[in-house]
Design a protein around this motif. Structure first.
Motif, PDB file in Angstrom:
ATOM      1  N   VAL A  10       0.801  -1.222   0.000  1.00  0.00           N
ATOM      2  CA  VAL A  10       0.000   0.000   0.000  1.00  0.00           C
ATOM      3  C   VAL A  10       0.833   1.272   0.000  1.00  0.00           C
ATOM      4  O   VAL A  10       0.303   2.383   0.043  1.00  0.00           O
ATOM      5  CB  VAL A  10      -0.999   0.042   1.195  1.00  0.00           C
ATOM      6  CG1 VAL A  10      -2.125  -0.955   0.962  1.00  0.00           C
ATOM      7  CG2 VAL A  10      -0.288  -0.232   2.516  1.00  0.00           C
ATOM      8  N   GLY A  11       2.140   1.105  -0.033  1.00  0.00           N
ATOM      9  CA  GLY A  11       2.978   2.296  -0.053  1.00  0.00           C
ATOM     10  C   GLY A  11       4.444   1.930   0.008  1.00  0.00           C
ATOM     11  O   GLY A  11       4.804   0.757   0.108  1.00  0.00           O
ATOM     12  N   ALA A  12       5.283   2.972  -0.082  1.00  0.00           N
ATOM     13  CA  ALA A  12       6.722   2.763   0.021  1.00  0.00           C
ATOM     14  C   ALA A  12       7.330   3.915   0.797  1.00  0.00           C
ATOM     15  O   ALA A  12       6.894   5.060   0.664  1.00  0.00           O
ATOM     16  CB  ALA A  12       7.348   2.694  -1.361  1.00  0.00           C
ATOM     17  N   GLU A  13       8.324   3.593   1.628  1.00  0.00           N
ATOM     18  CA  GLU A  13       9.060   4.662   2.306  1.00  0.00           C
ATOM     19  C   GLU A  13      10.380   4.872   1.573  1.00  0.00           C
ATOM     20  O   GLU A  13      11.082   3.913   1.247  1.00  0.00           O
ATOM     21  CB  GLU A  13       9.339   4.302   3.772  1.00  0.00           C
ATOM     22  CG  GLU A  13      10.187   5.367   4.482  1.00  0.00           C
ATOM     23  CD  GLU A  13      10.334   5.143   5.982  1.00  0.00           C
ATOM     24  OE1 GLU A  13       9.887   4.097   6.493  1.00  0.00           O
ATOM     25  OE2 GLU A  13      10.913   6.042   6.642  1.00  0.00           O
ATOM     26  N   ALA A  14      10.682   6.136   1.297  1.00  0.00           N
ATOM     27  CA  ALA A  14      11.941   6.496   0.656  1.00  0.00           C
ATOM     28  C   ALA A  14      13.005   6.668   1.741  1.00  0.00           C
ATOM     29  O   ALA A  14      12.787   7.377   2.722  1.00  0.00           O
ATOM     30  CB  ALA A  14      11.773   7.792  -0.132  1.00  0.00           C
TER      31      ALA A  14
END
Ligand code: C2E
Ligand code: MG
Ligand code: MG
Ligand code: MG
Length: 293
Positions: A56-60
């Protein structure tokens, strides 16, 4: 003999201190040129919905490819960037790069993936932060709701009125706001009531022993339950095992991030994860279900 030894120790100690000071100084100088020299890179780590197993998402996460020292992790240079006032320039680069990348994945035909970016307190406090962010969103045409800013509790310790205004301005822009490393600051929690926060990221130090340490289990349970009542999402950091996953699912913690699902990887490697688009290992009560909100 002892005296001699003591002297050697003293010399060793000062030499080491000196070396460290020199290193810091050199790093500071190197850091100043790192943006222009394109030495920074971002890695991306998946965020998983714990009920459906969906990405549901990605952390940079920032990486510095230092010409002599090789790969450097944020803890090795973010503090130096903060104290020398370079965090603004670096943070800008990170934000722009993450927004460009999210758009690039989207334009290659994939659904728009929410992307989270860590914001350091010094960066957040800068008056230029908001207009710069607005500029980046406009320039990259990234829908603001797909950008999540990760703030630490220490950010919220400043002048409450100024902070509240900035946070509301950010919400008006449409970005999501989460509190990173939640539970590690010793703060009055009343800010959760006054500030427009969307999510709490439960610090990995609580997750690590959550299956064996009853204190950690109690803290994680309390955070999820409080977040539920306040209508905040919860994201568990440092999910490394099936047991972690099962514990968090039982609590109905919303999302998880950690080596169990995948380590942070470069953009091209992350693209192959996105393209596979499969549920990661583990069991999910609502696997494959799509929630429409
Ligand atoms: P964070 O935001 O809490 O990020 C999570 C850290 O935990 C990352 O370390 C990640 O690689 C690591 N991690 C992820 N899954 C696991 C796991 O299952 N087990 C363990 N033990 N660790 C895991 P990283 O990349 O070294 O970043 C460290 C911190 O540096 C971040 O903590 C964040 O506070 C800061 N940081 C990273 N990128 C940026 C940036 O672009 N700007 C700023 N201001 N800070 C950044
Ligand atoms: Mg973070
Ligand atoms: Mg964290
Ligand atoms: Mg952390």
């Amino acid at each position: 003999h002892a005296k001699e030894n003591g002297r050697n120790n003293y010399q060793f100690f000062t030499t080491e201190l000196n070396t460290r000071a020199v290193q810091r100084h050199t790093l500071k100088r190197n850091l100043r040129r790192a943006v222009e020299r394109r030495e920074f890179g971002l890695q991306y780590q998946a965020r998983i919905d714990l009920q459906t197993g969906k990405l549901v998402g990605a952390e940079a996460l920032l990486r510095w490819h230092h010409p002599e020292h090789g790969l450097m992790m944020p803890m090795q240079f973010i503090p130096i960037a903060e104290e020398s006032g370079m965090i603004g320039t670096i943070g800008q680069w990170v934000l722009r790069e993450a927004c460009i990348q999210a758009q690039a994945w989207h334009q290659s035909g994939l659904p728009l993936l929410p992307i989270s970016v860590n914001i350091s307190p010094a960066e957040f406090r800068n008056k230029e932060f908001l207009p710069n962010l607005a500029g980046i969103l406009e320039e990259t045409a990234l829908p603001p709701h797909s950008l999540e800013l990760e703030l630490t509790e220490s950010v919220l310790l400043q002048n409450a009125e100024t902070i509240a205004i900035t946070l509301h301005d950010l919400k008006d822009m449409g970005v999501q706001l989460s509190i990173d490393d939640f539970g590690t600051g010793y703060h009055n929690l009343s800010y959760l009531k006054h500030f427009p926060i969307d999510a709490l990221k439960i610090d990995q130090s609580f997750v690590h022993d959550v299956n064996d340490d009853t204190d950690d289990a109690t803290i994680v349970r309390a955070i999820v339950s409080m977040a539920d009542s306040l209508k905040l999402r919860t994201i568990a950091e440092g999910v490394e095992t099936t047991e972690h996953l099962a514990f968090l699912q039982a609590l109905q913690c919303s999302e998880g991030q950690g080596y169990f699902f995948g380590r942070p990887v470069d953009a091209d490697e992350f693209l192959t994860i996105l393209e596979r688009g499969e549920t990661p290992q583990g069991e999910y009560p609502n696997e494959g279900v799509t929630f429409v909100d």
